[in-house]
Design an enzyme around this catalytic site. Structure first.
Site, PDB file in Angstrom:
ATOM      1  N   ALA A   1       0.855  -1.198   0.000  1.00 29.93           N
ATOM      2  CA  ALA A   1       0.000   0.000   0.000  1.00 29.93           C
ATOM      3  C   ALA A   1       0.886   1.241   0.000  1.00 29.93           C
ATOM      4  O   ALA A   1       1.406   1.649  -1.044  1.00 29.93           O
ATOM      5  CB  ALA A   1      -0.930  -0.050   1.202  1.00 29.93           C
ATOM      6  N   ARG A   2       1.087   1.813   1.151  1.00 36.99           N
ATOM      7  CA  ARG A   2       2.015   2.924   1.338  1.00 36.99           C
ATOM      8  C   ARG A   2       2.729   2.692   2.664  1.00 36.99           C
ATOM      9  O   ARG A   2       2.138   2.153   3.606  1.00 36.99           O
ATOM     10  CB  ARG A   2       1.269   4.271   1.392  1.00 36.99           C
TER      11      ARG A   2
ATOM     12  N   ASP B   1       6.875  -3.685   0.149  1.00 35.15           N
ATOM     13  CA  ASP B   1       7.226  -3.035  -1.118  1.00 35.15           C
ATOM     14  C   ASP B   1       7.364  -1.530  -0.922  1.00 35.15           C
ATOM     15  O   ASP B   1       7.868  -0.837  -1.801  1.00 35.15           O
ATOM     16  CB  ASP B   1       6.140  -3.324  -2.176  1.00 35.15           C
TER      17      ASP B   1
ATOM     18  N   GLU C   1      11.220   6.856   1.237  1.00 35.95           N
ATOM     19  CA  GLU C   1      11.718   6.147   0.050  1.00 35.95           C
ATOM     20  C   GLU C   1      12.615   7.068  -0.750  1.00 35.95           C
ATOM     21  O   GLU C   1      12.234   8.231  -0.962  1.00 35.95           O
ATOM     22  CB  GLU C   1      10.541   5.678  -0.815  1.00 35.95           C
TER      23      GLU C   1
ATOM     24  N   HIS D   1       9.471  -0.532  -3.964  1.00 38.02           N
ATOM     25  CA  HIS D   1       8.250   0.107  -4.479  1.00 38.02           C
ATOM     26  C   HIS D   1       8.094  -0.160  -5.982  1.00 38.02           C
ATOM     27  O   HIS D   1       7.921   0.761  -6.784  1.00 38.02           O
ATOM     28  CB  HIS D   1       8.245   1.622  -4.203  1.00 38.02           C
TER      29      HIS D   1
HETATM   30  C1  GLV Z   1       2.054   2.978  -6.918  1.00 35.88           C
HETATM   31  O1  GLV Z   1       2.399   2.967  -5.781  1.00 35.88           O
HETATM   32  C2  GLV Z   1       0.847   3.601  -7.374  1.00 35.88           C
HETATM   33  O2  GLV Z   1       0.180   4.299  -6.583  1.00 35.88           O
HETATM   34  O3  GLV Z   1       0.503   3.445  -8.559  1.00 35.88           O
END
Ligand code: GLV
Length: 332
Positions: A249-250, A274, A279, A298
């Site tokens: 997600a984040r 991820d 980051e 990511h």
């Molecule tokens: C990737 O993290 C996106 O939001 O597309």
């Protein structure tokens, strides 16, 4: 495309002209893929923030994700549309877009296959010991089969997975996990909106109870005020001992200090991430070297088809903008 920007200075009464697109990303090959389509509109491409800052004033349409800064809007008198390259839109301040009369569309759906497959790959990588096998390979160590259940490979069938976020990514992930015969529990803001194929679906308020049953918790939700720090010390502490956490997600959905505590106390057996709060992950972060943390940079959404997925959305949104229709995936 008629100018519809309020307060846009000299842009307000400009006669309609052919809009210019700026593709702004450090790596995506949007310009090359746009040319492969015959470059239906003129474009230029920038690869860094200083370049974007220098040339934003030339753009009517901006295709961007990580290079976006909300301060750019004030230097972009022609800008009418931002087509995000990302599905998540937490980096864009809606009020700034409204104040400058710029419309914003997300790339939601464009990475649904990639992220759902990546989340599954992380889960399988952990349960099948793929990451540790690769570490062993590098030191020419044949670990063989394990007597200790705590470190032995495992099977997913019959285990319970909680999928937090049941949008386009989450609903595809639910289907993939069901194919592996897991019991799948969806968690979404509005559980009445449907199960998306999960065995059960619950609201965010039910999370603590649901977490206690989960062998794996997979985060694929957007970052919102409700999901910021969703996995805090209390919720991590509510997880089933030995469970696995996967975050696609984040970073800010998880309290990283609490995560390290939950790993060290043995509450969690592993975390596959991820995304991280900062980051790139800073060199001093203890996450880098933690033996039970597995990191991808990511890249869950990346695929060789990605540029074309977003350019399809861009072309549809250019048509809609010209026709004065609401955008596909309109966010602001
Ligand atoms: C990737 O993290 C996106 O939001 O597309």
């Amino acid at each position: 495309m008629a100018s519809d920007r309020p307060g846009g200075g000299e842009g307000v009464n400009r006669p309609p002209t052919t809009p210019t697109i700026c593709f702004a990303h450090v790596a995506y090959q949007c310009g090359a893929r746009w040319e492969a389509r015959g470059a239906p509109l003129p474009f230029f491409e920038v690869r860094s923030l200083p370049e974007l800052e220098a040339r934003i004033g030339e753009a009517d349409v901006l295709v961007v994700s990580g290079l976006w800064r909300n301060t750019l809007a004030a230097a972009a008198p022609r800008l009418r549309l931002v087509q995000s390259l990302s599905a998540g839109t937490d980096q864009y301040d809606r009020a700034v877009f409204q104040a400058h009369g710029i419309r914003l569309a997300s790339a939601a759906g464009g990475n649904a296959k990639a992220v759902s497959e990546h989340a599954l790959a992380l889960l399988l990588g952990v349960t099948r010991n793929l990451f540790t096998a690769r570490d062993d390979q590098h030191r020419q160590h044949w670990s063989g089969m394990k007597a200790d259940f705590a470190v032995r490979e495992d099977e997913l069938a019959g285990k319970t997975a909680v999928v937090v976020g049941t949008g386009r990514i989450g609903s595809r992930l639910i289907r993939l996990l069901k194919a592996l015969e897991m019991h799948v529990v969806g968690v979404r803001r509005d559980p009445a909106a449907g199960t998306e194929g999960a065995d059960e679906v619950h609201g965010l308020d039910a999370l603590p109870a649901v977490l206690a049953r989960a062998d794996a918790v997979i985060l694929v939700c957007p970052l919102t005020p409700e999901t910021t720090n969703l996995m805090d010390a209390a919720r991590l502490g509510a997880m089933k001992p030995g469970a696995i956490l996967v975050n696609c997600a984040r970073g800010r959905v998880v309290d990283e200090a609490a995560l390290l505590g939950a790993l060290d106390s043995g509450r969690l057996s592993a975390a596959a991430l991820d995304v991280t709060v900062e980051e790139p992950l800073p060199p001093e972060s203890p996450l880098w070297r933690h033996p039970r943390v597995f990191i991808t940079p990511h890249t869950a959404g990346e695929t060789r088809k990605y540029e074309d997925n977003v350019l399809d959305m861009l072309q549809e949104n250019l048509r809609r903008l010209g026709a004065g229709e609401p955008l596909l995936n309109q966010v602001a």
